[in-house]
Design an enzyme around this catalytic site. Structure first.
Site, mmCIF file in Angstrom:
data_model
loop_
_atom_site.group_PDB
_atom_site.id
_atom_site.type_symbol
_atom_site.label_atom_id
_atom_site.label_comp_id
_atom_site.label_asym_id
_atom_site.label_seq_id
_atom_site.Cartn_x
_atom_site.Cartn_y
_atom_site.Cartn_z
ATOM 1 N N HIS A 64 46.127 -24.264 10.138
ATOM 2 C CA HIS A 64 45.032 -23.675 10.905
ATOM 3 C C HIS A 64 44.037 -23.063 9.928
ATOM 4 O O HIS A 64 42.848 -23.326 10.009
ATOM 5 C CB HIS A 64 45.548 -22.618 11.897
ATOM 6 N N GLU A 118 36.290 -22.856 9.597
ATOM 7 C CA GLU A 118 37.222 -22.127 8.730
ATOM 8 C C GLU A 118 36.544 -21.720 7.418
ATOM 9 O O GLU A 118 36.771 -20.622 6.910
ATOM 10 C CB GLU A 118 38.478 -22.975 8.458
ATOM 11 N N HIS A 122 36.137 -17.811 7.104
ATOM 12 C CA HIS A 122 37.150 -17.256 6.195
ATOM 13 C C HIS A 122 36.906 -17.612 4.726
ATOM 14 O O HIS A 122 36.989 -16.747 3.858
ATOM 15 C CB HIS A 122 38.544 -17.749 6.612
HETATM 16 P P1 5GP Z 1 43.171 -14.636 18.018
HETATM 17 O O1 5GP Z 1 42.343 -13.563 18.625
HETATM 18 O O2 5GP Z 1 43.213 -15.904 18.800
HETATM 19 O O3 5GP Z 1 44.521 -14.182 17.519
HETATM 20 O O4 5GP Z 1 42.421 -15.037 16.680
HETATM 21 C C1 5GP Z 1 41.150 -15.595 16.691
HETATM 22 C C2 5GP Z 1 40.673 -15.800 15.293
HETATM 23 O O5 5GP Z 1 40.483 -14.536 14.645
HETATM 24 C C3 5GP Z 1 41.658 -16.521 14.355
HETATM 25 O O6 5GP Z 1 41.628 -17.889 14.476
HETATM 26 C C4 5GP Z 1 41.159 -16.079 13.037
HETATM 27 O O7 5GP Z 1 39.968 -16.730 12.689
HETATM 28 C C5 5GP Z 1 40.864 -14.631 13.289
HETATM 29 N N1 5GP Z 1 42.040 -13.778 13.069
HETATM 30 C C6 5GP Z 1 42.917 -13.325 14.018
HETATM 31 N N2 5GP Z 1 43.843 -12.524 13.467
HETATM 32 C C7 5GP Z 1 43.544 -12.462 12.143
HETATM 33 C C8 5GP Z 1 44.125 -11.771 11.049
HETATM 34 O O8 5GP Z 1 45.120 -11.041 11.165
HETATM 35 N N3 5GP Z 1 43.533 -11.957 9.840
HETATM 36 C C9 5GP Z 1 42.454 -12.735 9.662
HETATM 37 N N4 5GP Z 1 41.945 -12.852 8.436
HETATM 38 N N5 5GP Z 1 41.861 -13.382 10.674
HETATM 39 C C10 5GP Z 1 42.405 -13.252 11.890
HETATM 40 P P1 5GP Z 2 39.721 -19.167 14.297
HETATM 41 O O1 5GP Z 2 38.420 -18.436 14.410
HETATM 42 O O2 5GP Z 2 40.592 -18.871 15.446
HETATM 43 O O3 5GP Z 2 40.204 -19.338 12.917
HETATM 44 O O4 5GP Z 2 39.411 -20.716 14.607
HETATM 45 C C1 5GP Z 2 39.531 -21.244 15.840
HETATM 46 C C2 5GP Z 2 38.279 -22.040 16.099
HETATM 47 O O5 5GP Z 2 38.450 -23.363 15.613
HETATM 48 C C3 5GP Z 2 38.025 -22.109 17.560
HETATM 49 O O6 5GP Z 2 36.628 -22.121 17.756
HETATM 50 C C4 5GP Z 2 38.628 -23.430 17.929
HETATM 51 O O7 5GP Z 2 37.996 -24.018 19.016
HETATM 52 C C5 5GP Z 2 38.373 -24.269 16.688
HETATM 53 N N1 5GP Z 2 39.397 -25.298 16.489
HETATM 54 C C6 5GP Z 2 39.127 -26.594 16.294
HETATM 55 N N2 5GP Z 2 40.267 -27.283 16.150
HETATM 56 C C7 5GP Z 2 41.276 -26.399 16.263
HETATM 57 C C8 5GP Z 2 42.695 -26.535 16.191
HETATM 58 O O8 5GP Z 2 43.274 -27.603 16.006
HETATM 59 N N3 5GP Z 2 43.407 -25.395 16.339
HETATM 60 C C9 5GP Z 2 42.827 -24.173 16.534
HETATM 61 N N4 5GP Z 2 43.623 -23.110 16.664
HETATM 62 N N5 5GP Z 2 41.487 -24.019 16.611
HETATM 63 C C10 5GP Z 2 40.723 -25.124 16.461
#
Ligand code: 5GP
Ligand code: 5GP
Length: 229
Positions: A64, A118, A122
């Site tokens: 991810h 990503e 990040h």
């Molecule tokens: P969710 O709210 O679905 O857990 O996370 C959404 C997105 O927030 C993640 O895909 C990731 O991009 C970011 N994120 C969530 N938790 C963490 C964390 O503990 N550390 C970091 N660096 N990013 C996070």
């Molecule tokens: P995060 O901010 O949570 O790191 O990244 C999640 C973002 O990437 C969301 O906008 C989600 O729609 C997109 N995304 C695209 N492909 C994937 C996948 O295979 N898994 C996840 N968890 N997110 C994906």
């Protein structure tokens, strides 16, 4: 030594410049979370999923992301608006990314959107350590270092829609890797808690797994499903 007024003003300007400059470059972070997702658990929620244009991904954990984090649990994001995702810088990695970092979001696409997200959110926050090629390569090498599915299978934990003790899953990975892991669950369309993502901590060079300074707090049932994919 006595400083005259213009020397003091100059010093003030120099320190202001230095602090602004360091601030803009200072995307410091303490460690990375290396996060892998189980495709079966992404796909069987209410939202479902789409296979990438390259076809159905392997029945394996996929990357991810590699996320810079602070020791207090907070994290930087979107650190460099001037740094765009540039596929030409990682052309040698694309076939491995398609295999190991497949996207499952809809509509079906080739993954560029996921990787761009990503990088922008990040990757740009660890540019002081890793440029774009190094960042994606680091994530691929980490996945190579730890075969989560093999570790689980060796412990009798299979992606067979069965339910497994959360502690049993954790113990299998921790015993093999020697470091602590975070486990995140999501919920399938029947309301079952299931194994969704595994978090491991990595040093700031992106190369070594380390004991997690802090594990993310996620709630799972004590017994969770490991869905087929
Ligand atoms: P969710 O709210 O679905 O857990 O996370 C959404 C997105 O927030 C993640 O895909 C990731 O991009 C970011 N994120 C969530 N938790 C963490 C964390 O503990 N550390 C970091 N660096 N990013 C996070
Ligand atoms: P995060 O901010 O949570 O790191 O990244 C999640 C973002 O990437 C969301 O906008 C989600 O729609 C997109 N995304 C695209 N492909 C994937 C996948 O295979 N898994 C996840 N968890 N997110 C994906």
């Amino acid at each position: 030594m006595k400083l005259n007024r213009s020397a003091i003003v100059n010093l003030l300007f120099i320190s202001l410049f230095l602090s602004l400059h360091c601030f803009s470059l200072g995307q410091d972070f303490d460690f990375f979370y290396f996060v892998q997702q189980w495709p079966g658990s992404y796909c069987d929620t209410k939202n479902s999923c789409c296979y990438p244009t390259s076809g159905k991904p392997a029945s394996d954990f996929g990357i991810h992301g590699l996320w810079p984090n602070y020791n207090d649990g907070s994290y930087p994001s979107n650190c460099d608006p001037d740094s765009a995702f540039d596929k030409s810088q990682i052309s040698d990695l694309i076939s491995s990314m398609e295999k190991n970092w497949p996207t499952l979001s809809c509509p079906s696409n080739d993954g560029t959107k996921f990787w761009t997200h990503e990088w922008i959110k990040h990757g740009t926050c660890s540019e002081s350590e890793l440029d774009q090629h190094e960042y994606f390569e680091a994530a691929l090498k980490l996945k190579d270092k730890i075969n989560l599915l093999k570790i689980l299978n060796n412990a009798g934990i299979e992606a067979d829609d069965g339910f497994y003790e959360l502690d049993e899953i954790r113990k299998a990975i921790e015993e093999e890797s020697g470091v602590s892991v975070g486990i995140e669950c999501n919920v399938d369309s029947y309301g079952n808690s299931q194994l969704y993502q595994i978090y491991m901590c990595v040093d700031t060079s992106g190369s070594q797994f380390i004991q997690c300074p802090l594990l993310p707090r996620h709630r799972c049932g004590s017994s969770i499903q490991f869905p087929k994919f």
